[in-house]
Design an enzyme around this catalytic site. Sequence first.
Site, mmCIF file in Angstrom:
data_model
loop_
_atom_site.group_PDB
_atom_site.id
_atom_site.type_symbol
_atom_site.label_atom_id
_atom_site.label_comp_id
_atom_site.label_asym_id
_atom_site.label_seq_id
_atom_site.Cartn_x
_atom_site.Cartn_y
_atom_site.Cartn_z
ATOM 1 C CD GLN A 123 75.280 -77.303 -14.637
ATOM 2 O OE1 GLN A 123 75.063 -76.615 -15.629
ATOM 3 N NE2 GLN A 123 74.307 -77.750 -13.856
ATOM 4 C CG ASP A 170 67.066 -60.855 -25.325
ATOM 5 O OD1 ASP A 170 66.266 -60.503 -24.456
ATOM 6 O OD2 ASP A 170 68.039 -61.596 -25.088
ATOM 7 C CG HIS A 198 69.297 -62.441 -21.644
ATOM 8 N ND1 HIS A 198 68.236 -62.178 -22.474
ATOM 9 C CD2 HIS A 198 68.771 -63.094 -20.573
ATOM 10 C CE1 HIS A 198 67.126 -62.647 -21.941
ATOM 11 N NE2 HIS A 198 67.416 -63.202 -20.783
#
Length: 344
Positions: A123, A170, A198
């Site tokens: 991508q 978060d 993350h």
Amino acid sequence: MATMHKVFYQLPGKALRVCVTGAAGQIAYSLLYSVAKGDVFGKDQPIILTLLDIAPMMEVLKGVVMELQDCALPILQEVIATADEREAFTDIDVAMLVGAMPRREGMERKDLLKANAKIFQSQGKSLDQYAKKTVKVVVVGNPANTNALIAMKCAPSIPKENFSCLTRLDQNRAKSQIAGKCSVPTSAVKNVTIWGNHSSTQFPDAMHAVVVKDGKDLKATEAVNDDAWLKGDFITTVQKRGAAVIAARKLSSAMSAAKAICDHVRDWVQGTPDGEWVSMGVISDGNSYGVPEGLIYSFPVKLSGGKWTIVDGLSIDAFAREKMDLTAKELAEERDAAFEFIGN
Ligand SMILES: NC(=O)C1=CN([C@@H]2O[C@H](COP(=O)(O)OP(=O)(O)OC[C@H]3O[C@@H](n4cnc5c(N)ncnc54)[C@H](O)[C@@H]3O)[C@@H](O)[C@H]2O)C=CC1
Ligand SMILES: O=C(O)CCC(=O)C(=O)O
């Protein structure tokens, strides 16, 4: 199914082209509705959605397109549903890269690296070839920071600053925990920071946060008045929240993830209020916090005119330093493993 192209309405004004990948998945199911009804780019901004998923999901995606049509949303001009990256990414203004395998119970997010790195390699290359050079990219698929780094490296013609990863979920979790502890609405909690990855090594930091209570701005440390909690349960609750949702739902967070993606992109495009910051995973080059360069690391950022700037000058004590370094170390390890998988 070949590409499905649906023109719903012809609207005055230039439409923004917004691509959502993983469009047949569970996050997208909440996300598409919010984007198409104007929560992110404004209620008057026409939108063209390009929806990417893999070929076996095209029939499911057809149903999602029917539902979008049936919502009769006034700013949704057109939907293109496809399994072809070229069609999905051509001339897009914004890419929400959600499509990837989610973890199941017992896995860490980095266990997804091998499966998902190749998706972001492909991508990234397609963004480089087909998207506008001004495209803003948010990577959601896990491990989000490292996938964003892969996409960025594979798209050298797009500025590095245009790539980000989602740590707003978060931040929202941290904000909610503090609001609950202080018995205030979440809108009364500002400037909580998420540092790093993350992942379960992230550092949710309330040391510089503010709580508005009885009309007064208080330091979160004073409003909470429980240092042991701020350095203990608060941090671990946020770090492990994704896993807790998976354990309960047997599926990963989707509604809250979609909301966080909307918050992230809305603030990037529309800006943060004066005196407030949010957290985003961005390239660490040139940061003033001693985080090694070349990582996508979550920092406190202010947003204005479509650009982010890291908030400098926050004091970092020994407790914070240790946590910030630990999560940076994990990111460096993930980066090395990822580039080995994709042969770079
Ligand atoms: N950064 C964050 O805060 C969060 C990240 N996540 C991550 O987001 C990702 C998606 O989660 P869900 O929507 O719940 O998963 P899901 O499994 O419901 O949907 C994922 C979709 O992506 C599609 N997909 C797979 N490969 C693709 C490719 N090469 N191109 C386009 N689409 C592709 C799948 O066919 C599927 O429809 C997962 O990796 C999950 O771990 C989830 C929540 C929060
Ligand atoms: O935890 C996961 O692996 C999936 C969802 C996620 O990233 C999260 O809920 O924070």
